[in-house]
Design a protein around this motif. Structure first.
Motif, PDB file in Angstrom:
ATOM      1  N   SER A  56       0.826  -1.208   0.000  1.00 59.65           N
ATOM      2  CA  SER A  56       0.000   0.000   0.000  1.00 59.65           C
ATOM      3  C   SER A  56       0.861   1.259   0.000  1.00 59.65           C
ATOM      4  O   SER A  56       0.589   2.220  -0.737  1.00 59.65           O
ATOM      5  CB  SER A  56      -0.931  -0.002   1.221  1.00 59.65           C
ATOM      6  N   THR A  57       1.909   1.266   0.807  1.00 58.75           N
ATOM      7  CA  THR A  57       2.814   2.431   0.864  1.00 58.75           C
ATOM      8  C   THR A  57       3.469   2.668  -0.484  1.00 58.75           C
ATOM      9  O   THR A  57       3.624   3.815  -0.935  1.00 58.75           O
ATOM     10  CB  THR A  57       3.879   2.199   1.945  1.00 58.75           C
ATOM     11  N   PHE A  58       3.867   1.595  -1.160  1.00 56.25           N
ATOM     12  CA  PHE A  58       4.464   1.667  -2.491  1.00 56.25           C
ATOM     13  C   PHE A  58       3.502   2.327  -3.484  1.00 56.25           C
ATOM     14  O   PHE A  58       3.869   3.264  -4.216  1.00 56.25           O
ATOM     15  CB  PHE A  58       4.828   0.246  -2.948  1.00 56.25           C
ATOM     16  N   MET A  59       2.245   1.883  -3.495  1.00 60.14           N
ATOM     17  CA  MET A  59       1.266   2.420  -4.440  1.00 60.14           C
ATOM     18  C   MET A  59       0.912   3.865  -4.114  1.00 60.14           C
ATOM     19  O   MET A  59       0.744   4.701  -5.018  1.00 60.14           O
ATOM     20  CB  MET A  59       0.018   1.530  -4.462  1.00 60.14           C
ATOM     21  N   ARG A  60       0.818   4.173  -2.837  1.00 59.42           N
ATOM     22  CA  ARG A  60       0.501   5.553  -2.451  1.00 59.42           C
ATOM     23  C   ARG A  60       1.625   6.499  -2.875  1.00 59.42           C
ATOM     24  O   ARG A  60       1.372   7.636  -3.299  1.00 59.42           O
ATOM     25  CB  ARG A  60       0.254   5.646  -0.944  1.00 59.42           C
ATOM     26  N   ALA A  61       2.871   6.039  -2.792  1.00 58.10           N
ATOM     27  CA  ALA A  61       4.004   6.872  -3.209  1.00 58.10           C
ATOM     28  C   ALA A  61       3.953   7.152  -4.713  1.00 58.10           C
ATOM     29  O   ALA A  61       4.249   8.268  -5.152  1.00 58.10           O
ATOM     30  CB  ALA A  61       5.326   6.190  -2.840  1.00 58.10           C
ATOM     31  N   ILE A  62       3.558   6.164  -5.501  1.00 57.88           N
ATOM     32  CA  ILE A  62       3.425   6.369  -6.948  1.00 57.88           C
ATOM     33  C   ILE A  62       2.324   7.398  -7.230  1.00 57.88           C
ATOM     34  O   ILE A  62       2.494   8.313  -8.049  1.00 57.88           O
ATOM     35  CB  ILE A  62       3.126   5.041  -7.661  1.00 57.88           C
ATOM     36  N   GLY A  63       1.198   7.257  -6.543  1.00 56.22           N
ATOM     37  CA  GLY A  63       0.107   8.208  -6.733  1.00 56.22           C
ATOM     38  C   GLY A  63       0.503   9.619  -6.346  1.00 56.22           C
ATOM     39  O   GLY A  63       0.196  10.589  -7.055  1.00 56.22           O
ATOM     40  N   ARG A  64       1.178   9.733  -5.224  1.00 55.13           N
ATOM     41  CA  ARG A  64       1.615  11.058  -4.766  1.00 55.13           C
ATOM     42  C   ARG A  64       2.598  11.684  -5.762  1.00 55.13           C
ATOM     43  O   ARG A  64       2.521  12.879  -6.073  1.00 55.13           O
ATOM     44  CB  ARG A  64       2.253  10.937  -3.382  1.00 55.13           C
TER      45      ARG A  64
END
Length: 351
Positions: free
Chosen positions: A41-49
């Motif tokens: 989840s942290t990985f995907m949120r970083a991409i979105g950000r």
């Protein structure tokens, strides 16, 4: 621009996933595999950000078992998505390699050291899974009662009235833009979660300038929205059909038509819509008072069953949190961070 949806939800027939719709929506799909607490989840949120910082549109996919966590991130302008393909929303690439591939987060666990905790982790995992049959039972009972409500409300006279309302909205909001469209996106805007009945109510206004709100405590909106969706698609518009957890793949409960800059969403006592809107239409008033009174028992009982389903999902979440606490000490988060930064540089051509 940011939008938030669910692509899977607990329903009367268990977990229902619309994740496979991404095969038609994006060209580049990365499916992430890995257990609890490994940083997906942290990985995907970083991409979105990172995408938002570069001015790109981002669609975040929430986890219905924990809406503070992500199950996916979609970058429409890059036609790319990263999704958690671990159970219960198992997803496999149609052709592994090229534009579709796996990303194995299991490699970030210290497997040898983790073995000493395996029995305890699996015990907690079983306790987590044991709650979901109760969730399904509550939702199935709620759906059974909603069936009685639908029998009362779905009369020929009401169908004519809803079709007329749908046509009025179509005439005012949906001008012809091209050839008829067959494909449409499937989403959930609401889900039964540990935090209660979660409604992603900021999303319609984020994607569409005009938001029509249908006041609907009796499940009347799906008939109207089915007609409106068919009309919009016949005029060449792209649609995002959003379903209720109690009606996961029948008629939509909300309809977003970004190409017409128009959204039509349902609200109820359980799930009020408090974001800005263009117009409100009271569907409840289309039913005679006596008919509404005859449905109150069913509505109240459905409400109780939904809250009981929430209680079971909350109990499952407590066990899931225990699993994460047991697993996290064995994760190499420095390696996760290196992969995150490498991926961001590659996605945005900054190598």
């Amino acid at each position: 621009m940011e939008s938030v949806f669910f692509l899977g939800a607990s329903t009367p027939r268990g977990f229902v996933s619309h994740y496979d719709s991404l095969f038609q929506e994006v060209r580049h799909l990365t499916i992430i595999k890995g257990g609890s607490g490994c940083g997906k989840s942290t990985f995907m949120r970083a991409i979105g950000r990172a995408a938002q910082e570069r001015g790109l549109e981002v669609s975040y996919i929430l986890c219905s078992s924990d809406p503070d966590s992500l199950d996916g991130v979609i970058l429409p302008q890059l036609s790319a998505a990263w999704v958690d393909g671990t159970a219960p929303h198992v997803l496999e690439p149609q052709l592994c390699g090229g534009s579709m591939n796996y990303l194995n987060f299991g490699e970030f666990y210290d497997s040898a050291a983790m073995q000493e905790k395996e029995e305890e982790i699996m015990s907690v995992q079983r306790k987590n899974a044991a709650q979901y049959p109760h969730v399904t039972a509550c939702l199935a009972a709620a759906d059974f009662l909603r069936g009685s409500i639908r029998l009362i409300s779905e009369t020929p006279a009401y169908q004519e009235e809803t079709a007329a309302i749908a046509e009025c909205i179509a005439l005012s909001a949906c001008k012809p833009v091209g050839d008829p469209q067959e494909a449409f996106s499937r989403r959930f805007l609401s889900a039964v979660t540990p935090k209660g009945l979660h409604f992603c109510q900021n999303t319609p206004a984020s994607l569409c300038g005009r938001v029509y709100v249908l006041r609907d405590d009796y499940g009347l909106a799906p008939l109207l929205l089915e007609v409106l969706q068919a009309r919009a698609q016949s005029l060449g518009h792209t649609c995002i059909a959003c379903y209720s957890p109690l009606l996961p793949d029948g008629k939509p409960t909300h309809l977003l038509i970004p190409s017409a800059d128009t959204a039509v969403v349902s609200e109820s006592t359980l799930l009020p819509y408090s974001a800005p809107c263009f117009c409100r239409i009271d569907l409840n008033s289309t039913l005679p008072p006596k008919k509404r009174a005859s449905m109150e028992f069913y509505v109240k009982t459905v409400t109780s069953l939904l809250y009981q389903a929430v209680a079971h999902i909350r109990a499952a979440k407590q066990q899931h949190d225990r699993m994460e606490a047991l697993c996290k000490p064995f994760v190499d988060f420095a390696a996760v961070d290196r992969l995150t930064q490498k991926t961001i540089r590659k996605v945005f051509g900054e190598n």
